[in-house]
Design a protein around this motif. Structure first.
Motif, PDB file in Angstrom:
ATOM      1  N   ILE A 112      13.630  58.656 -39.877  1.00 11.73           N
ATOM      2  CA  ILE A 112      14.595  60.474 -40.257  1.00 11.73           C
ATOM      3  C   ILE A 112      14.367  60.422 -38.805  1.00 11.73           C
ATOM      4  O   ILE A 112      13.470  60.549 -37.832  1.00 11.73           O
ATOM      5  N   VAL A 113      16.294  60.287 -38.151  1.00 11.91           N
ATOM      6  CA  VAL A 113      16.222  61.366 -37.240  1.00 11.91           C
ATOM      7  C   VAL A 113      16.403  62.744 -37.332  1.00 11.91           C
ATOM      8  O   VAL A 113      17.092  62.870 -37.591  1.00 11.91           O
ATOM      9  N   SER A 114      15.537  62.999 -36.363  1.00 15.43           N
ATOM     10  CA  SER A 114      16.432  64.482 -35.882  1.00 15.43           C
ATOM     11  C   SER A 114      16.612  65.097 -34.788  1.00 15.43           C
ATOM     12  O   SER A 114      15.881  64.520 -33.294  1.00 15.43           O
ATOM     13  N   GLU A 115      16.985  65.720 -34.263  1.00 14.55           N
ATOM     14  CA  GLU A 115      18.006  66.622 -33.050  1.00 14.55           C
ATOM     15  C   GLU A 115      17.616  68.434 -32.943  1.00 14.55           C
ATOM     16  O   GLU A 115      17.167  68.968 -33.774  1.00 14.55           O
ATOM     17  N   TRP A 116      16.102  68.227 -32.018  1.00 13.82           N
ATOM     18  CA  TRP A 116      15.701  69.780 -31.563  1.00 13.82           C
ATOM     19  C   TRP A 116      16.397  70.217 -30.439  1.00 13.82           C
ATOM     20  O   TRP A 116      16.665  69.560 -29.497  1.00 13.82           O
ATOM     21  N   GLU A 117      16.325  71.801 -30.426  1.00 17.73           N
ATOM     22  CA  GLU A 117      16.370  72.092 -29.447  1.00 17.73           C
ATOM     23  C   GLU A 117      15.378  71.599 -27.982  1.00 17.73           C
ATOM     24  O   GLU A 117      15.668  71.971 -26.941  1.00 17.73           O
TER      25      GLU A 117
END
Length: 92
Positions: A51-56
């Motif tokens: 599970i790959v996610s991008e965040w501030e």
């Protein structure tokens, strides 16, 4: 920043895992600071999922993990215990 949570998933649990992974992404998507996410499966090793996610920022990601705890719990035994938060140091 981006996050990569890897799982070792037996083929017999792949369908179940896919549903839970999407549930986790849905919880993430509802959290402040979320930018994007996806679920992937290794081409050469189909039992390895991510599970790959991008965040501030890392703080947003850490708070989102807390919010997603219940969605993540059923698949915890499949999670690979390793660091998951990464700072972007280059890219385009």
């Amino acid at each position: 920043m981006f996050a990569v949570i890897r799982y070792s998933v037996p083929e017999a649990r792949a369908e179940e895992f896919g549903k839970h992974a999407q549930e986790i992404l849905d919880v993430f998507a509802a959290q402040p600071g979320y930018r994007a996410g996806r679920v992937g499966r290794a081409v050469d090793e189909p039992g390895l999922w991510a599970i790959v996610s991008e965040w501030e920022g890392a703080g947003y990601y850490r708070r989102a993990l807390s919010a997603a705890r219940m969605a993540m719990y059923p698949m915890m035994s499949l999670m690979i215990n390793e660091p998951s938060a990464f700072e972007v140091v280059s890219g385009s």
